[in-house]
Scaffold this motif. Structure first.
Motif, PDB file in Angstrom:
ATOM      1  N   ILE A   1      26.728  23.122 -24.759  1.00  0.00           N
ATOM      2  CA  ILE A   1      26.682  22.272 -23.574  1.00  0.00           C
ATOM      3  C   ILE A   1      25.682  22.890 -22.601  1.00  0.00           C
ATOM      4  N   VAL A   2      24.579  22.198 -22.370  1.00  0.00           N
ATOM      5  CA  VAL A   2      23.508  22.742 -21.547  1.00  0.00           C
ATOM      6  C   VAL A   2      23.577  22.120 -20.152  1.00  0.00           C
ATOM      7  N   VAL A   3      23.757  22.956 -19.157  1.00  0.00           N
ATOM      8  CA  VAL A   3      23.803  22.529 -17.757  1.00  0.00           C
ATOM      9  C   VAL A   3      22.615  23.171 -17.048  1.00  0.00           C
ATOM     10  N   ILE A   4      21.770  22.353 -16.461  1.00  0.00           N
ATOM     11  CA  ILE A   4      20.575  22.856 -15.788  1.00  0.00           C
ATOM     12  C   ILE A   4      20.755  22.733 -14.282  1.00  0.00           C
ATOM     13  N   ASP A   5      20.640  23.860 -13.607  1.00  0.00           N
ATOM     14  CA  ASP A   5      20.804  23.905 -12.145  1.00  0.00           C
ATOM     15  C   ASP A   5      22.039  23.128 -11.682  1.00  0.00           C
ATOM     16  N   PRO A   6      23.245  23.596 -12.019  1.00  0.00           N
ATOM     17  CA  PRO A   6      24.460  22.860 -11.604  1.00  0.00           C
ATOM     18  C   PRO A   6      24.576  22.832 -10.083  1.00  0.00           C
ATOM     19  N   PRO A   7      25.273  21.836  -9.543  1.00  0.00           N
ATOM     20  CA  PRO A   7      25.410  21.729  -8.083  1.00  0.00           C
ATOM     21  C   PRO A   7      26.166  22.921  -7.514  1.00  0.00           C
ATOM     22  N   ARG A   8      25.770  23.324  -6.325  1.00  0.00           N
ATOM     23  CA  ARG A   8      26.424  24.471  -5.681  1.00  0.00           C
ATOM     24  C   ARG A   8      27.735  24.086  -5.026  1.00  0.00           C
ATOM     25  N   HIS A   9      27.930  22.800  -4.830  1.00  0.00           N
ATOM     26  CA  HIS A   9      29.160  22.331  -4.207  1.00  0.00           C
ATOM     27  C   HIS A   9      29.798  21.289  -5.119  1.00  0.00           C
TER      28      HIS A   9
ATOM     29  N   LEU B   1      22.818  20.378 -29.459  1.00  0.00           N
ATOM     30  CA  LEU B   1      22.573  20.630 -28.044  1.00  0.00           C
ATOM     31  C   LEU B   1      22.978  19.396 -27.248  1.00  0.00           C
ATOM     32  N   ILE B   2      23.816  19.595 -26.229  1.00  0.00           N
ATOM     33  CA  ILE B   2      24.267  18.480 -25.388  1.00  0.00           C
ATOM     34  C   ILE B   2      23.660  18.637 -23.999  1.00  0.00           C
ATOM     35  N   GLY B   3      22.869  17.667 -23.579  1.00  0.00           N
ATOM     36  CA  GLY B   3      22.350  17.665 -22.214  1.00  0.00           C
ATOM     37  C   GLY B   3      23.402  17.093 -21.276  1.00  0.00           C
ATOM     38  N   TRP B   4      23.974  17.936 -20.414  1.00  0.00           N
ATOM     39  CA  TRP B   4      25.119  17.525 -19.595  1.00  0.00           C
ATOM     40  C   TRP B   4      24.774  17.589 -18.111  1.00  0.00           C
ATOM     41  N   ASN B   5      24.895  16.442 -17.432  1.00  0.00           N
ATOM     42  CA  ASN B   5      24.645  16.385 -15.996  1.00  0.00           C
ATOM     43  C   ASN B   5      25.723  15.585 -15.267  1.00  0.00           C
ATOM     44  N   GLU B   6      26.872  15.417 -15.934  1.00  0.00           N
ATOM     45  CA  GLU B   6      28.036  14.725 -15.367  1.00  0.00           C
ATOM     46  C   GLU B   6      27.793  13.240 -15.118  1.00  0.00           C
ATOM     47  N   SER B   7      26.785  12.674 -15.738  1.00  0.00           N
ATOM     48  CA  SER B   7      26.496  11.247 -15.543  1.00  0.00           C
ATOM     49  C   SER B   7      27.296  10.406 -16.534  1.00  0.00           C
ATOM     50  N   PRO B   8      27.567   9.139 -16.193  1.00  0.00           N
ATOM     51  CA  PRO B   8      28.249   8.248 -17.139  1.00  0.00           C
ATOM     52  C   PRO B   8      27.472   8.083 -18.439  1.00  0.00           C
ATOM     53  N   GLU B   9      26.127   8.054 -18.340  1.00  0.00           N
ATOM     54  CA  GLU B   9      25.320   7.890 -19.552  1.00  0.00           C
ATOM     55  C   GLU B   9      25.497   9.083 -20.492  1.00  0.00           C
ATOM     56  N   ALA B  10      25.506  10.297 -19.927  1.00  0.00           N
ATOM     57  CA  ALA B  10      25.679  11.482 -20.756  1.00  0.00           C
ATOM     58  C   ALA B  10      27.057  11.489 -21.413  1.00  0.00           C
ATOM     59  N   MET B  11      28.098  11.135 -20.660  1.00  0.00           N
ATOM     60  CA  MET B  11      29.445  11.108 -21.219  1.00  0.00           C
ATOM     61  C   MET B  11      29.562  10.053 -22.309  1.00  0.00           C
TER      62      MET B  11
ATOM     63  N   ILE C   1      28.869  27.084 -23.427  1.00  0.00           N
ATOM     64  CA  ILE C   1      28.209  26.502 -22.263  1.00  0.00           C
ATOM     65  C   ILE C   1      27.009  27.357 -21.896  1.00  0.00           C
ATOM     66  N   ASP C   2      25.843  26.738 -21.840  1.00  0.00           N
ATOM     67  CA  ASP C   2      24.613  27.421 -21.447  1.00  0.00           C
ATOM     68  C   ASP C   2      24.176  26.881 -20.090  1.00  0.00           C
ATOM     69  N   VAL C   3      24.237  27.723 -19.080  1.00  0.00           N
ATOM     70  CA  VAL C   3      23.794  27.341 -17.736  1.00  0.00           C
ATOM     71  C   VAL C   3      22.381  27.881 -17.545  1.00  0.00           C
ATOM     72  N   LEU C   4      21.434  26.956 -17.342  1.00  0.00           N
ATOM     73  CA  LEU C   4      20.030  27.323 -17.264  1.00  0.00           C
ATOM     74  C   LEU C   4      19.464  27.004 -15.890  1.00  0.00           C
ATOM     75  N   SER C   5      18.502  27.803 -15.482  1.00  0.00           N
ATOM     76  CA  SER C   5      17.769  27.516 -14.247  1.00  0.00           C
ATOM     77  C   SER C   5      16.637  26.546 -14.548  1.00  0.00           C
ATOM     78  N   LYS C   6      16.275  25.766 -13.551  1.00  0.00           N
ATOM     79  CA  LYS C   6      15.178  24.815 -13.731  1.00  0.00           C
ATOM     80  C   LYS C   6      13.865  25.554 -13.532  1.00  0.00           C
ATOM     81  N   THR C   7      13.440  26.230 -14.582  1.00  0.00           N
ATOM     82  CA  THR C   7      12.222  27.037 -14.527  1.00  0.00           C
ATOM     83  C   THR C   7      10.971  26.220 -14.834  1.00  0.00           C
TER      84      THR C   7
END
Length: 279
Positions: free
Chosen positions: A187-195, A159-169, A219-225
Motif C-alpha cells: 500500500i503506497v501512500v505519498i505525502d499523507p495529510p498531516r491532519h 502495488l496499490i496507489g492509495w490516496n483515500e479517494s472513492p476511485e482508489a477504494m 505500507i510504504d509511506v513515500l515523500s513526493k520527491t
C-alpha cells in the motif's frame, strides 16, 4: 471471488496480442469465459468531404472497416480456438464517434476488461475512447497490459496507489481476486495529510480491511520527491519488482466525464507492468 466474464476489444492484431494472451491465461486459471469483440472502425466524418464525394468516400471507408473487422475476427478466433478455454467472439463495424457505445454495452456485463495500453507508438485514435468507454460508461474495471507483457495470472507483488479517494477504494475492491492471490500487497501512500483521523497510521485501516480477506500487506509511506505522483509510483514499482499496479482512474472534463485525468494518463504512458484501473 473470481472473474468469470472476461472481455477484450480488438481493432487490430499486432498491439492486441498481449491482451488476447492475457485474457486466455486468466480464463484458464479462473475457469472464466473469454470474449473478444472485434471491431472495424469507420473513421470517416460525414459532411467533411466536398459535395458528391460523400457516398463514394463512405462506401470505401465502410468496405475497409468491414475487411478490417473480418481480419481481426479471424485472427482472434484462430488464437482462441487453440487455447482450450471457453470463449466467444463477435465482429462488427463502428464509427469512431460511436465506438464507445458498443464497448460500454459489452463492458457492463463483464467482470474485467483486458486491453492494450492506449498510449504509445502506432496507436490508433480509438484506443483511448475504448478504455474510457469500458471504465466510465461500462463501469467495469480494466486491466491494461504493456505490448511485450507476459500473461499474468498470479502476481507476487501488487502495488496499490492509495490516496483515500472513492476511485482508489473502488479499484481495490475490484482487484481483490488478484490481491488475495498475491504474496504481498504494498500500500503506497505519498505525502499523507498531516491532519485527519489517519495521520498517525496512513493506510492502516485499508491494511486491516485487506488482511481480513487474507491479503498480506505492507505500507510504504513515500515523500513526493518528484513532481508527478505517477513517476513516484512507477519508480517504486521498479524498485520493489512489482508485477501489477492497482489505482483509481480519474476523469477531468466539464463537458465529458470520460476523459482520463493527468495522473492516470501519465501512469499509463510510463508503466512497464500491467495497470489495474477502476473509476
Amino acid at each position: 471471488m473470481a472473474y468469470k466474464s472476461l472481455l477484450t476489444v480488438m481493432t487490430e492484431t499486432r498491439l492486441s496480442r498481449a491482451a488476447l494472451n492475457q485474457i486466455i491465461a486468466l480464463a484458464e486459471v479462473q475457469d472464466a469465459h473469454a470474449e473478444a469483440l472485434c471491431l472495424g472502425v469507420d473513421r470517416s466524418q460525414t459532411g467533411y468531404y466536398y459535395a458528391g464525394a460523400n457516398a463514394l468516400i463512405l462506401q470505401e471507408t465502410l468496405s475497409r472497416a468491414n475487411a478490417e473487422a473480418a481480419g481481426v475476427h479471424e485472427f482472434a478466433q484462430d488464437v482462441l480456438r487453440k487455447s482450450g478455454v471457453r470463449w466467444s467472439s463477435e465482429s462488427g463495424v463502428a464509427q469512431i464517434a460511436d465506438i464507445g457505445r458498443h464497448v460500454a454495452r459489452r463492458a457492463m456485463f463483464s467482470d474485467l476488461v483486458i486491453l492494450p495500453r492506449p498510449y504509445g507508438q502506432d496507436r490508433d485514435a480509438e484506443a483511448e475512447p475504448i478504455v474510457e468507454a469500458a471504465m466510465f460508461e461500462g463501469h467495469a474495471p480494466v486491466l491494461l497490459v504493456p505490448d511485450d507483457a507476459q500473461p499474468l495470472t498470479k502476481p507476487e507483488t501488487v502495488l496499490i496507489g492509495w490516496n483515500e479517494s472513492p476511485e482508489a477504494m473502488r479499484a481495490i475492491r475490484r482487484a481483490l481476486p488478484f490481491l488475495k492471490q498475491a504474496e504481498l500487497a504494498r500500500i503506497v501512500v505519498i505525502d499523507p495529510p498531516r491532519h485527519g483521523p489517519d495521520r498517525s497510521d496512513p493506510g492502516g485501516m485499508l491494511s486491516q480491511m485487506l488482511a481480513r480477506h487474507g491479503v498480506k500487506c505492507e505500507i510504504d509511506v513515500l515523500s513526493k520527491t518528484m513532481s508527478r505522483v505517477s513517476d513516484i509510483l512507477n519508480r517504486h514499482a521498479t524498485d520493489t519488482e512489482a508485477d501489477m499496479i492497482v489505482m483509481g482512474a480519474y476523469g477531468h472534463s466539464r463537458f465529458r466525464e470520460a476523459i482520463l485525468g493527468g495522473a492516470t494518463r501519465n501512469m499509463l504512458e510510463q508503466a512497464s507492468v500491467p495497470v489495474f484501473l477502476a473509476h
